[in-house]
Design an enzyme around this catalytic site. Structure first.
Site, mmCIF file in Angstrom:
data_model
loop_
_atom_site.group_PDB
_atom_site.id
_atom_site.type_symbol
_atom_site.label_atom_id
_atom_site.label_comp_id
_atom_site.label_asym_id
_atom_site.label_seq_id
_atom_site.Cartn_x
_atom_site.Cartn_y
_atom_site.Cartn_z
ATOM 1 N N ALA A 39 8.098 12.982 -4.105
ATOM 2 C CA ALA A 39 8.825 14.199 -3.646
ATOM 3 C C ALA A 39 8.311 15.496 -4.689
ATOM 4 O O ALA A 39 7.832 16.581 -4.188
ATOM 5 C CB ALA A 39 10.145 14.214 -3.797
ATOM 6 N N LYS A 123 8.171 5.946 7.211
ATOM 7 C CA LYS A 123 6.759 6.207 6.633
ATOM 8 C C LYS A 123 6.966 5.306 5.054
ATOM 9 O O LYS A 123 7.700 5.435 4.600
ATOM 10 C CB LYS A 123 6.641 7.665 5.973
ATOM 11 C CG LYS A 123 5.336 7.786 5.142
ATOM 12 C CD LYS A 123 5.177 9.339 4.842
ATOM 13 C CE LYS A 123 3.933 9.595 4.329
ATOM 14 N NZ LYS A 123 3.604 9.003 3.074
ATOM 15 N N LYS A 295 4.053 11.023 15.528
ATOM 16 C CA LYS A 295 2.654 10.996 16.313
ATOM 17 C C LYS A 295 2.675 11.432 17.576
ATOM 18 O O LYS A 295 3.406 10.771 18.360
ATOM 19 C CB LYS A 295 1.842 9.691 15.916
ATOM 20 C CG LYS A 295 1.814 9.304 14.590
ATOM 21 C CD LYS A 295 1.294 7.841 14.344
ATOM 22 C CE LYS A 295 1.261 7.346 12.913
ATOM 23 N NZ LYS A 295 1.134 5.986 12.608
ATOM 24 N N CYS A 435 -13.404 23.898 -31.426
ATOM 25 C CA CYS A 435 -12.196 23.130 -31.031
ATOM 26 C C CYS A 435 -12.493 21.558 -30.668
ATOM 27 O O CYS A 435 -13.100 21.473 -29.628
ATOM 28 C CB CYS A 435 -11.321 23.773 -30.188
ATOM 29 S SG CYS A 435 -9.780 22.838 -29.658
HETATM 30 S S1 IVH Z 1 -0.244 7.404 9.942
HETATM 31 C C1 IVH Z 1 -4.063 9.474 10.243
HETATM 32 N N1 IVH Z 1 2.187 5.961 9.706
HETATM 33 O O1 IVH Z 1 1.282 7.688 4.485
HETATM 34 C C2 IVH Z 1 -2.819 9.069 9.930
HETATM 35 N N2 IVH Z 1 0.787 6.512 7.818
HETATM 36 O O2 IVH Z 1 0.761 10.407 3.617
HETATM 37 C C3 IVH Z 1 -2.889 7.970 8.966
HETATM 38 N N3 IVH Z 1 1.975 5.759 5.739
HETATM 39 O O3 IVH Z 1 -2.287 7.260 4.264
HETATM 40 C C4 IVH Z 1 -1.361 7.433 8.618
HETATM 41 N N4 IVH Z 1 3.519 4.923 6.602
HETATM 42 O O4 IVH Z 1 -1.163 5.381 3.951
HETATM 43 C C5 IVH Z 1 0.909 6.671 9.014
HETATM 44 N N5 IVH Z 1 4.157 4.629 9.840
HETATM 45 C C6 IVH Z 1 2.974 5.432 8.986
HETATM 46 C C7 IVH Z 1 2.798 5.386 7.754
HETATM 47 C C8 IVH Z 1 1.626 6.024 7.003
HETATM 48 C C9 IVH Z 1 3.083 4.916 5.572
HETATM 49 C C10 IVH Z 1 0.922 6.255 4.679
HETATM 50 C C11 IVH Z 1 -0.278 6.072 5.027
HETATM 51 C C12 IVH Z 1 -1.184 7.393 4.867
HETATM 52 C C13 IVH Z 1 -0.061 8.301 4.312
HETATM 53 C C14 IVH Z 1 -0.101 9.688 4.692
#
Ligand code: IVH
Length: 679
Positions: A39, A123, A295, A435
């Site tokens: 965060a 996530k 998505k 330095c």
């Molecule tokens: S989609 C192009 N779905 O979060 C999109 N990512 O902040 C690719 N992650 O690099 C990622 N849970 O490692 C996707 N349900 C999820 C996810 C996820 C974790 C991670 C992933 C990505 C990162 C992005």
């Protein structure tokens, strides 16, 4: 905060943010030892984005928004991803999720009330991994790395029970992407075992999973309880389905684990309802999550939406709020950086915030300490967001009579005066290479991976050679061979290690121009700007000539990708006699290669296209994005420099102006054909 800053303050803050975020990227990706929460990290990235949105001309060449996390390091082999592994844009409020949905509709040229179905899923707080199957056989597994090049973890992944070694009924080429993670329960048990055995204790499950996966010795991975959940794909020889939801179902049917919290939502209300449901279930889930990912469900729409910088336009991470805690500020230490900047770091009475013990906070600069009215011994509220550096958000003992902290006016490392330039918030040591901290940091930067990348010349060795009086400036690196005999007599050095080091140095006598320019450590010159500059000037010498010429500021600002801030930094740098001496000395030792631009060429590269009239097949943003993909520039008005006009109905004056300039005018359908042919 972004609204209150002046332009100079914003430039400064952006510089600091780029450095800070890069440091956290390295801590997170290379060392698996983040100092701050997700965060907090997100808060930094967000602040950066807000400032860039307000001051677009200040966007730095090394801006975090242009990068994809740190480049991988360590002993694992590197592998190029067939398709880049992207990141996601973050949102922290319902409004931002609403804006995302609206943005998607606008880009696709859909009416404001059109239904755009989206998937929603947790996530997962792990590390992303790409699994490549060919003819159903697992042939390669790679970490994300910097998004383009990752690390080969095939042997390690073969030890993960969740991941099948072969699958039936898969497309010839199938890359499954997802998250490697460790469950909360397994993490606690692992740390207990590690403690009993005197091994490394991990800060959180994510670090434990990363540390377990990225092992040179796969038998260590095999002994660790790591797991996998698929959430997407990379290269495919044939499509999996027509929608995100169905594609994930197909991946599941092929035998890979997927989350059971994936749903398809018809509208914003359903998306937000699923966010709340997941947030409610969070504590009871077997693994850590830090938000919800949305998505666009239709894959043809995902395709059209494409990506901007490092994130797809079709996806969004809706993060859970940052976690806060209260503790005591026990001391303020000053670190001196490469450019002499004095950075205050707060040492705290260690406190747990969202499962991680926090003992240090960044205090940014003198103004920030003043703003918070900080004194040693104050109670402070700190915030930790994600896995990155915590910040003080509030001083809880504002009204006490104790004297405020006095920011040093002399460098704690060399005693030189420390001053801040007009309009700048940062205080800098004026000692330059006198330095030791600056000399050390500059040399360290010079040999670092993004710069000259001299293997074997690590921090300890640089410090040792500085103490011995062998290293003052970068050119001295190329004269180290003169000390071969003395070095061989020193503890810890053998013939092989000495010769390896000297060979690594010799191998860099003909460095790439942009790397050399970047290695000089000129303020505001990241590797991307260094490349932009040399695309125009070809050699560092020619650049120097331009930067010391009469119209330097104007000439440099005219270079694509270079703004006034960079131009000024170059002029300042080359104006300083000491810097010119250092460069002359260096150029007497190295011969940089002539710079050759590697950009992909299409028939449209460098051309200027104007879209006019009301486009019907696509939004103007989509059309512009298509032009950029072909290497062209989309301009707002027709001029003698325009190469092509794409006119929708009612184009009016612009297409008549095009005729005047003799510019070719085509319709939307023909443009679509051009895009299809070039793609
Ligand atoms: S989609 C192009 N779905 O979060 C999109 N990512 O902040 C690719 N992650 O690099 C990622 N849970 O490692 C996707 N349900 C999820 C996810 C996820 C974790 C991670 C992933 C990505 C990162 C992005």
């Amino acid at each position: 905060m972004a609204e209150q800053l002046t332009q100079a303050e914003a430039a400064n803050r952006l510089m600091r943010l780029a450095r800070e975020i890069a440091r956290h990227d390295r801590l997170y990706h290379d060392r698996d030892e983040p100092e701050i929460s997700d965060a907090q990290y997100d808060a930094l990235v967000r602040e950066n984005a807000e400032l860039e949105a307000r001051f677009p001309h200040l966007v730095r060449p090394n801006s975090p928004s242009r990068r994809l996390g740190a480049a991988p390091s360590g002993p694992l082999a590197k592998v190029q991803h067939a398709r880049a592994m992207l990141s996601l844009e973050n949102a922290f409020s319902q409004d931002e999720v609403g804006e995302f949905a609206a943005r998607v509709r606008r880009f696709l040229n859909l009416p404001a009330d059109a239904h755009v179905a989206m998937t929603a899923e947790p996530k997962i707080d792990g590390l992303s991994c790409s699994l490549r199957y060919e003819g159903g056989e697992l042939v390669l597994a790679a970490t994300r790395g910097d998004g383009t090049v990752g690390e080969d973890v095939t042997a390690n992944v073969r030890t993960i029970a969740d991941i099948p070694q072969r699958i039936d009924g898969a497309p010839q080429v199938l890359e499954v992407r997802g998250e490697v993670y460790m469950s909360k329960e397994d993490f606690a048990a692992l740390n207990e075992r590690q403690e009993a055995a005197g091994g490394k204790i991990f800060a959180n499950p994510r670090n434990a999973a990363a540390g377990s996966l990225r092992q040179k010795d796969a038998s260590i991975t095999a002994a660790r309880p790591i797991r996998f959940l698929a959430h997407g794909w990379g290269e495919l020889s044939e499509p999996l389905a027509g929608s995100q939801f169905e594609a994930i179902r197909r991946i599941e049917a092929l035998g890979l684990p997927v989350t059971d919290l994936l749903v398809r939502c018809d509208d914003l209300t359903a998306m937000l309802a699923h966010y709340r449901a997941i947030e409610k279930a969070r504590a009871d889930l077997p693994f850590d999550i830090d938000g919800v990912v949305y998505k666009v469900d239709r894959l043809d729409w995902q395709e059209r939406l494409g990506q901007v910088a490092r994130a797809p336009r079709w996806g969004l991470a809706h993060k859970f709020p940052a976690e806060k805690a209260e503790t005591t500020l026990e001391a303020i230490h000053i670190q001196v950086g490469r450019t002499g900047k004095l950075t205050p770091v707060g040492r705290l009475k260690p406190v747990g915030v969202g499962g991680v013990i926090v003992a240090n906070v960044t205090l940014h600069n003198r103004d920030e300490i003043q703003r918070l009215g900080l004194r040693i011994g104050d109670r402070v509220r700190i915030q930790r967001a994600g896995d990155v550096i915590p910040q003080v958000v509030e001083n809880l003992t504002r009204d006490e009579a104790r004297a405020p902290y006095a920011f040093p006016d002399h460098c704690p490392e060399c005693g030189s005066e420390a001053v801040s330039e007009e309009g700048e918030v940062d205080v800098r040591c004026t000692g330059g290479l006198i330095c030791p901290a600056q000399r050390f940091e500059r040399l360290r930067h010079f040999v670092s991976r993004g710069a000259l990348d001299i293997e074997g010349l690590g921090e300890k060795t640089i410090a040792e050679f500085i103490t011995l009086g062998w290293l003052h400036s970068p050119a001295d690196i190329f004269r180290l061979h003169r000390h071969r005999g003395e070095l061989l007599e020193r503890d810890g050095w053998k013939e092989k290690s000495v010769d390896n080091l000297l060979a690594a140095i010799e191998a860099k006598r003909e460095p790439e121009g942009p790397r050399l320019l970047f290695a000089l450590g000129i303020r505001h010159i990241g590797i991307v700007t260094a490349r932009d500059l040399l695309k125009c000037f070809a050699t560092v010498e020619a650049l120097r000539e331009a930067a010391t010429g009469q119209d330097a500021q104007a000439e440099l600002s005219g270079v694509e990708g270079v703004g006034p801030v960079v131009a000024e930094a170059l002029v300042d740098f080359f104006h300083e006699p000491h810097n010119r001496e250092v460069l002359d000395d260096l150029l007497s030792e190295v011969r940089p290669k002539a710079f050759v631009s590697e950009a992909r060429q299409t028939q449209w590269t460098g051309k200027t296209i104007v879209f006019t009239g009301s486009l019907e097949m696509m939004s103007r943003d989509e059309a512009k994005a298509q032009a950029e993909r072909l290497g062209a520039r989309a301009a707002g008005s027709v001029s003698a420099k325009t190469d092509l006009v794409v006119a929708g109905p009612g184009a009016g004056s612009r297409s008549s102006k095009a005729e005047e300039f003799g510019v070719r005018v085509i319709g939307e359908e023909e443009w679509a054909r051009i895009v299809a042919q070039a793609g």
